[in-house]
Each structure stands twice: as structure tokens, then as C-alpha cells.
Design an enzyme around this catalytic site. Sequence first.
Site, PDB file in Angstrom:
ATOM      1  N   GLY A  46     -58.953  59.507   4.177  1.00 31.19           N
ATOM      2  CA  GLY A  46     -59.310  60.913   4.020  1.00 31.19           C
ATOM      3  C   GLY A  46     -60.455  61.279   4.930  1.00 31.19           C
ATOM      4  CB  ALA A  50     -65.606  63.169   0.360  1.00 27.17           C
ATOM      5  NE  ARG A 336     -65.049  79.135  -8.620  1.00 30.61           N
ATOM      6  CZ  ARG A 336     -65.016  78.368  -7.544  1.00 30.61           C
ATOM      7  NH1 ARG A 336     -64.447  77.186  -7.596  1.00 30.61           N
ATOM      8  NH2 ARG A 336     -65.538  78.790  -6.425  1.00 30.61           N
ATOM      9  CG  LEU A 447     -67.763  73.252   0.197  1.00 28.81           C
ATOM     10  CD1 LEU A 447     -68.122  74.444   1.082  1.00 28.81           C
ATOM     11  CD2 LEU A 447     -66.554  72.536   0.783  1.00 28.81           C
TER      12      LEU A 447
HETATM   13  C1  LIG Z   1     -59.076  77.720  -0.508  1.00 30.31           C
HETATM   14  C2  LIG Z   1     -60.217  76.906  -1.022  1.00 30.31           C
HETATM   15  C3  LIG Z   1     -61.511  77.395  -0.942  1.00 30.31           C
HETATM   16  C4  LIG Z   1     -62.588  76.646  -1.388  1.00 30.31           C
HETATM   17  N1  LIG Z   1     -63.853  77.147  -1.282  1.00 30.31           N
HETATM   18  C5  LIG Z   1     -64.905  76.398  -1.682  1.00 30.31           C
HETATM   19  C6  LIG Z   1     -66.240  76.864  -1.521  1.00 30.31           C
HETATM   20  O1  LIG Z   1     -66.481  77.958  -1.024  1.00 30.31           O
HETATM   21  N2  LIG Z   1     -67.252  76.059  -1.916  1.00 30.31           N
HETATM   22  C7  LIG Z   1     -67.027  74.832  -2.452  1.00 30.31           C
HETATM   23  O2  LIG Z   1     -67.987  74.152  -2.764  1.00 30.31           O
HETATM   24  N3  LIG Z   1     -65.780  74.363  -2.607  1.00 30.31           N
HETATM   25  C8  LIG Z   1     -64.713  75.112  -2.231  1.00 30.31           C
HETATM   26  N4  LIG Z   1     -63.444  74.619  -2.384  1.00 30.31           N
HETATM   27  C9  LIG Z   1     -63.241  73.248  -2.865  1.00 30.31           C
HETATM   28  C10 LIG Z   1     -63.508  72.264  -1.750  1.00 30.31           C
HETATM   29  O3  LIG Z   1     -63.107  72.803  -0.523  1.00 30.31           O
HETATM   30  C11 LIG Z   1     -62.794  70.945  -1.933  1.00 30.31           C
HETATM   31  O4  LIG Z   1     -62.942  70.490  -3.227  1.00 30.31           O
HETATM   32  C12 LIG Z   1     -63.372  69.898  -1.006  1.00 30.31           C
HETATM   33  O5  LIG Z   1     -63.424  70.377   0.303  1.00 30.31           O
HETATM   34  C13 LIG Z   1     -62.589  68.617  -1.070  1.00 30.31           C
HETATM   35  O6  LIG Z   1     -63.057  67.744  -0.070  1.00 30.31           O
HETATM   36  P1  LIG Z   1     -62.561  66.256   0.000  1.00 30.31           P
HETATM   37  O7  LIG Z   1     -63.237  65.653   1.163  1.00 30.31           O
HETATM   38  O8  LIG Z   1     -62.728  65.617  -1.313  1.00 30.31           O
HETATM   39  O9  LIG Z   1     -60.981  66.361   0.238  1.00 30.31           O
HETATM   40  P2  LIG Z   1     -60.095  67.116   1.348  1.00 30.31           P
HETATM   41  O10 LIG Z   1     -60.872  67.967   2.235  1.00 30.31           O
HETATM   42  O11 LIG Z   1     -58.938  67.722   0.605  1.00 30.31           O
HETATM   43  O12 LIG Z   1     -59.556  65.938   2.241  1.00 30.31           O
HETATM   44  C14 LIG Z   1     -58.580  65.056   1.827  1.00 30.31           C
HETATM   45  C15 LIG Z   1     -58.327  64.090   2.946  1.00 30.31           C
HETATM   46  O13 LIG Z   1     -57.547  63.026   2.468  1.00 30.31           O
HETATM   47  C16 LIG Z   1     -56.446  62.816   3.298  1.00 30.31           C
HETATM   48  N5  LIG Z   1     -55.373  62.324   2.441  1.00 30.31           N
HETATM   49  C17 LIG Z   1     -54.947  62.817   1.244  1.00 30.31           C
HETATM   50  N6  LIG Z   1     -53.966  62.061   0.754  1.00 30.31           N
HETATM   51  C18 LIG Z   1     -53.762  61.077   1.640  1.00 30.31           C
HETATM   52  C19 LIG Z   1     -52.878  59.974   1.690  1.00 30.31           C
HETATM   53  N7  LIG Z   1     -52.014  59.720   0.708  1.00 30.31           N
HETATM   54  N8  LIG Z   1     -52.937  59.174   2.780  1.00 30.31           N
HETATM   55  C20 LIG Z   1     -53.821  59.405   3.791  1.00 30.31           C
HETATM   56  N9  LIG Z   1     -54.684  60.414   3.769  1.00 30.31           N
HETATM   57  C21 LIG Z   1     -54.654  61.239   2.714  1.00 30.31           C
HETATM   58  C22 LIG Z   1     -56.168  64.120   3.959  1.00 30.31           C
HETATM   59  O14 LIG Z   1     -55.514  63.886   5.185  1.00 30.31           O
HETATM   60  C23 LIG Z   1     -57.580  64.646   4.138  1.00 30.31           C
HETATM   61  O15 LIG Z   1     -58.123  64.124   5.322  1.00 30.31           O
HETATM   62  C24 LIG Z   1     -62.357  75.375  -1.940  1.00 30.31           C
HETATM   63  C25 LIG Z   1     -61.066  74.880  -2.023  1.00 30.31           C
HETATM   64  C26 LIG Z   1     -59.993  75.631  -1.586  1.00 30.31           C
HETATM   65  C27 LIG Z   1     -58.612  75.078  -1.718  1.00 30.31           C
END
Ligand SMILES: Cc1cc2nc3c(=O)[nH]c(=O)nc-3n(C[C@H](O)[C@H](O)[C@H](O)COP(=O)(O)OP(=O)(O)OC[C@H]3O[C@@H](n4cnc5c(N)ncnc54)[C@H](O)[C@@H]3O)c2cc1C
Lengths: 643, 253
Positions: A46, A50, A336, A447
Site C-alpha cells: 500500500g 500510511a 458525522r 489523514l
Molecule cells: C472521497 C474521500 C474523501 C476523504 N476526505 C478526507 C479528509 O478530508 N480528511 C481525512 O482525514 N480523511 C479523509 N478521507 C479518508 C482518508 O482519505 C482515508 O482514510 C485515508 O487516506 C486512507 O489512507 P491509507 O493510506 O490507509 O489507504 P489508501 O490511501 O486507501 O491506500 C491503500 C493502498 O493500498 C494498496 N492496496 C490495497 N489493497 C491492496 C492489495 N490487495 N494488494 C496490493 N496493494 C493494495 C493500494 O494500491 C493503495 O496504495 C476521505 C476518504 C474519501 C474516500
Amino acid sequence: MMTAASPLLNGRCPTGPVADRWQKCKDELKLVSPNNKRKFEIIVVGTGLAGASAAASLSELGYNVKAFCFQDSPRRAHSIAAQGGINAAKNYQNDNDSVNRLFADTIKGGDFRSRESNVHRLAELSVNIIDQCVAQGVPFAREYGGLLSNRTFGGSLVSRTFYARGQTGQQLLLGAYSALMRQQHVGRLKVFPRREMLDVVVIDGVARGIVVRNLVTGQLETYAADAVLMCTGGYGTLYYLSTLAKGSNVTAAWRAYKRGALFANPCYTQIHPTCIPVHGEYQSKLTLMSESLRNDGRVWVPQKAGDTRSPDQIPDADRDYYLERRYPTYGNMVARDVASRAAKERCDAGFGVGAGGQSVYLDFSEAIRRDGEAAIRARYGNLFDMYQKITDENPYKNPMRIYPAVHYTMGGLWVDYHLQSTIPGLFVLGEANFSDHGANRLGASALMQGLADGYFIAPYTVSNHLATRKLEKVTTDHPEFERCLAETRSRTYKLLNINGKRTVDSFHRELGKLMWDYCGMSRSDKGLRSVIQKIRGLREEFWRNVRVPGSGNELNQNLEQAGRVADFLEFGELLALDALTRAESCGGHFREESQTKDNDTLRDDANFCHVAAWQYTADDRDPVRHIEPLEFNDVPLIQRSYK
Amino acid sequence: MSPTMSLTLKVWRQANPTSAGEFRTYKVHSISPDQSFLEMLDVLNEQLIINGEEPVAFDHDCREGICGMCSLMINGQAHGPERKTTTCQLHMRKFKDGDTIVIEPWRAKPFPVLRDLVVDRSAFDRIMTKGGYVTVNTGNAPDGNAILIPKENADKAFEAATCIGCGACVAACKNASAMLFVSAKVSQLALLPQGQPERTQRVQGMVAQMDSEGFGGCTNTNECEAACPVGISVENIARLNREYIRATVVGLT
Ligand SMILES: Cc1cc2nc3c(=O)[nH]c(=O)nc-3n(C[C@H](O)[C@H](O)[C@H](O)COP(=O)(O)OP(=O)(O)OC[C@H]3O[C@@H](n4cnc5c(N)ncnc54)[C@H](O)[C@@H]3O)c2cc1C
Ligand code: FES
């Protein structure tokens, strides 16, 4: 049902005053000597906020890092879509904000279902995140004097949200991505895009590698490492329609679950109040309108059910600003889950507007009169454009129509204070873990959590794992790799050879509708029991009647999706079971049997003030529910109120 | 309910990077004007699968115009007829009942076709590794407000930074130039104090990698700006040129 604390779930939270715990933990963590770091291999699955932040930071420390994502570039992880902002207790606005206040708001926002230790650490680290991102060149919004600007988000009375117009996630992710690219240039990090993780390899009880599918060639590949970090995001796409990216999935987490990682609180899903309503059968996803809009937009429905006048013809006296009416202190800025349920309540009672009465107004006319259209455009321009593109309506002239939609999942793999799952060596960061948001996440805090986990926590705790555990050298020739590979291959083969009559998408849509109807904004004992049976039936049909065209030796998007839906068909049942067992309401989990007379959530602290973490046993046996009790010493455990 | 549409689609089909591709013609019916372009392709794919044919491969993820994963030349235009709009945000109300729509992948040597409409854009990541960052390790940062940035510069840097890296600029350019993409990143960091220390190496490194990937030169036809779904301005290309000249004159000092 198990009611006592499970020995499997040692949260490893330090003791002592909550404000000193992270320091205490850090003091006790062991270090890897600079010369030894290059001997360690770390896998990060991912590249969202994060994953990218963790991978870059670990590589900067000197470890060899491999980073995987399913998109064609790490920059496209779904964090890119975050709109509104990121919280930090900087108190730049002099409105008496503090680490303590952010801590208390987040505990309360999560409806007292998160760990105090974790949440306090998150609030402490929030301030460092902003500094780090600014240094990378993230162009946050600024005031004329050159200082950083802030806005207010729900569940809070202070202005602590930092933002980059409506593209905060994009800017933060591109910052983390740039750090990733820099490390790739330095040579201690390699990105593997278009790879899907299909299994985690556990050797002698420790996570030592992964199996992935190369999505271009179809080949299965294995990689060995000394630690595996899963940063694979949320599972909201279980519901088919959600604000998540189409490729978001539970597969990586589900595979880890099946190898022994416990899955915590799967039923805690967030339904976001302000999304563009569903408008057709063909629809493939829903679009969020950032919560930041509630800073200037007022939510209302007509006073009279079935009032068909156009909104500008309905005078103020005939409007019901129901959030302001029900929650005078927070008004439109309630948390929310509260805003979502209130919208559903009005629509169910017949006051909704638009086709089918399934939406409410979010009205900017007063703000536009007060501040001018240009000011509103500067604040939310891209969101207004997006709304117009999708609906063909002009939100500067008519109020937006909005309705709640699945948006975020607070549940995830269980982790201790080190962010380590119940499989040693398997760390889980970001939305994929369960740790900081309890039963409801406040805006602008995902975030913050993703970056706190990746930049500031995992680099220390993963080092401690490498320094303290005796790790034999392991290569992908090890029989356990062979075994996992063979299992993955046979699952793929099975999917390709069913050759039934229904498409993968049709199953996904049907499952999503079941989840939304029975396990969405409102859940009941009877409904949950029936949906579990329905999911089982659908799963059985899937393995008999799905059609996955093409082969396993090529770029095959349908096969990718089939694997994800197959996992959702198992995971959906666990989610429903978790919702059924938690016979209380809290945050986003609303059990109809447990509500106040005003239709708000009614917690049952005597029986449910705990984390529920599920342990896989076998495909044909029920999972085991484990409990980690939650204690509240620094924020008094009270009924949450936004009145 | 607005009336639905029937359309003829001429879609590029190519089994793998080495096979010769060809156009195939399909019909879709009952398309709603409120459907997005990709949702229309979803309908086509469901139909193909049920008929025992292979669905059309195309890249997409966020479906809200921000991840840059979707692409497609639609009737010869990158991301289709609507300005400042990605394919995933293009809606079928921009088309008429009975239309024929030609759908192709990005066509550019540095973006080889992987299958059908899916291309390999990893050249963009390789350009980024050559300087698209500020060298700052985690944990080294001063207080966010210690760096004052005039709002005007912050806003301009932000506008350049909104590039989604989709590659439409390259696909729209007859020379397959990546100047708009590179200039957006160079501009963002050139406009900010954080970008100053590495200003020279950055522009030199990124431009050298761009050239070695086989992207063509810029002949100022501005097709890139017209195709850009987020409105990155060609002013950035002018700034890139200035930065490059400056770096050449100043050298690495
Ligand atoms: C439209 C929207 C708006 C938002 N706005 C806000 C905001 O304003 N403020 C806030 O704090 N939060 C917001 N959020 C929530 C926040 O964006 C997410 O919770 C956060 O960015 C998740 O980050 P992450 O790094 O955990 O995962 P993600 O950014 O979802 O990344 C997941 C990663 O894992 C990889 N991956 C997934 N499954 C697999 C697999 N099986 N094999 C290989 N790779 C895989 C993907 O390729 C990707 O690189 C928002 C969410 C959405 C959907
Ligand atoms: S799918 Fe993300 S920009 Fe189109």
C-alpha cells in the site's frame, strides 16, 4: 460469547499519565545499529498516506524497502481523493485548542470505543505532521501574511483543520509520494506497482513475506522480508456503492485474517452525511461532498412533507434546519454519524427532497449573500465543479442535494500500541487497522492517523521488532512460500473454471445492496440474522455460477475483481455477525433496539465497553470473538451529546 | 426520466503489448445521459461477458477525477470532448442518441499499450525520481509557520501541484511531449522557498530523464493545456524553460 479480556489481545499500552505514555514507550524501544539496518528487508503493501510515509521513512533510516500497490503508480492510492483537510492541535488560531482538546474531541467523536493511549499519541503527533508536510513543499492554504490557514470540521468547536483547497489528500499524498520517489532514487527502496497482495506468508509464527499477483503478466510472485507492513486502506467497497475507489478491497486484510491476524470491530463503518445521492441503477460509485462544506452550507428540508416547491420558493419559515434545531450547540457541525442518521430520519419520515425523496438540501445561499460568490468559489471551487459535472445542476444557484453514503471503515485488523497485529512481524497502518477512531471517525482525522502511523510510529516500533526478535534468514524457496503460492494458484484456477452465468459485478451489486439494507445506517437483530443467511446463499451461488472470462496469465481485470468479491462474500458475513453480537448502539453502529427517545445512539457500557476482535478458525466454523476491554480515565465516560 | 441512448462504439482491442491491435465495433443500448463514460463502458463489458467475449480492459480507480488513473482518447480527444474533465467525470449527456464513438488508448511511444486501452505510464514515475521532491528526511522539519509563504505564491504553487499525472498532455501532443507534466512539478517547487536549495539539480535531472524516456520536444501548440483535465497552464512550461536556462547558466553552483 467470551466476556473476559482475551490473553491474545495484549494492547501493550504503556501505563502512567496518558501524556507521558508515548515517550515512555519510545524510551523502551530497542534500536537497530546503523550498520545493521541495511541487512533488513521490509515489505510495505500500500502506498497511500500510511504506506508511502512509512516506506519512505523506513528507507531513510537505512532499511531496504519494497513498496507494493495495485494501481499503475503509487501516487494513485485512494488517499489522493481526500478533500477537506487534516487536523492538528497547533492552536494557530488562538481559539484555545490543545493536544488535550483534540484528544478529548476524538475520544468523544469515536463514542468512547477507542483506546485512550492511542488517541492521545495521535493528538500529540498531529503537530509534527503539519511541519513535515510543509517542509516537503505541500502547498497548504495560507493567509495574506504568509501564515497557514485553518477551517473547522465536524465534532469540534475550534478551527484546527489544515487544508489545500478541496484537494488536501492529493497534496499530502504527493508529498509522501515524492519522499518515496526520492528514496527510490537513493536506491534503498523499490516500488512494485500493479501488484495485488493475495497472501501473507507466516513462518514459525512470524510474518516473513507475501504472495502477489503481477497484474500485467498475471504471474504470481513471492517476496520475503523481515517485517511486513499492511497499509491497504478501507473496505467500504463491500457495499458496492461507496465513496471509495473502485479497486479498494478487503483482500489483503482478509488473507492476513485467515493466517491468524484478528479482525477488530468490522461492523464500525462510517456513513458520511454529505454525498451526491444515488441516481440510477447503472451507478458505479458515489461521490463525497467534503464535510468542510458544512462550514458554510446549511442543511434543511421543507417543514411540510411533500412540499414540491423549488427550494428558492420555500421561505425560511417553511424550512426545517433540522440539525440546528436538534443540536443547537454544534448545529451543522455535529459528528458525522449524527448528521447521517438525522438525514435518514427526515427522509424516512417523508420530508426528503428530489426524486424518490431520498435527499436533503445543503444550502449556500446565505453564505454567498454574506461573503460573495468569489469567496465561496475560492474555498470550495473544485467541489462545486464536481457537483455540477455529476448532477448537471449549478450549486451556486440552487442548493446541493445530498444524502449519506458509505465512506470509511473504522474497523480493521487488530493492532497493539506498536501497530503490530496478532501475527508478530505483521504491522497494520492507516485505515486498514482499527485503532484510533472507535465507532465513528471525526472529519480530517484519517489523514492525520495515516501519516502519524507512517511517519512517526512505525519507524520506531518496526525497528524494535527487528532489534528484538531473532529472525533467521528466510528466502522464497522456503516450503511455506511454496504452500501459500500453491493455495493462491488453486483459488485462481477455481475462479476461472466455474464458467457460470452471472458476472462478478452482478454479485458485487447484490451483496452491496444486502449490506446497505441490513447493515447500513440502521441495524436490527432480526435483519442481521436474516442477512447472514442471505450472504451465505449468495456466496454459495457465486462459487457455482460466476463467470470470469480470460486466463490467469494475462492482464485480467475481471479476475482481479472476482478475487476481491469472493473475499467480500466471506467478510460481509463477519461484519454482520459483529454487528449482531454488539447489541448496543455506538457511533456509526446503530442498533434499532438501543436508542434514546430522540433517536440518538444509546451505548451499553456495562456490556460493550470493549473492542471485539475476531479470530478465524476454519471456513466451515464460526470465528471466535475476543475482547479487549476499554478504560476511560482521562476523558470521562459519558453519554455523547452535541446538543 | 430523460430518454436513453443507443450508441455505436469503435474500441481498440489489443491482447498484449506485442500483438497487433485492431478496432472492433460494438453497440450499446439504454444508456442514460446521467451515466458516466466509464459506467457506459461497464455496460458494454457486462454485455461482452454474458456473450462469452472478453471485456475491454481500461484503467480507472477513483472515478472522481483525482487519481489520474483513467485515460482514453475519445473521438481523437484525450479524456473526450468536455474541457477540464477526466474520462471518469465525463457524462453521457455530452453525446447524442445514435452517435458513433471511437475509443483508443493514449498513443505515445513512451506509453506502450499493455492491453486494450491500458497503457504503461511508469515513465512519469521515473521522471519524478530524478528530482520531483524536496530532500527532507522525516523528523527534520521546522514549525510549519516558521516558513512564511505569500498567499499569491502558495496559490500558484498549489495550482501547479494539482496535476494528476494522467498523461493526457502527452497523448494530446503531436510530439508526445511531457513538458506540461514536468513543468507542473518544477513550477510548484520553484515557487516555494522549500524548493530553492535543489532548484538547479531538479530541473536538470527531470528534463534529462524526460528526454531519455523518449518524450518529444515542445513546439508550443498548447494542445496539452487544452487537454489537461485540471487546467494546468502552459505558463508553467515557460517557467520550466526559464528554470532550465537558469540552471544551465548557473551550473551546479
Ligand atoms: C472521497 C474521500 C474523501 C476523504 N476526505 C478526507 C479528509 O478530508 N480528511 C481525512 O482525514 N480523511 C479523509 N478521507 C479518508 C482518508 O482519505 C482515508 O482514510 C485515508 O487516506 C486512507 O489512507 P491509507 O493510506 O490507509 O489507504 P489508501 O490511501 O486507501 O491506500 C491503500 C493502498 O493500498 C494498496 N492496496 C490495497 N489493497 C491492496 C492489495 N490487495 N494488494 C496490493 N496493494 C493494495 C493500494 O494500491 C493503495 O496504495 C476521505 C476518504 C474519501 C474516500
Ligand atoms: S478514475 Fe481517477 S481520475 Fe478518473
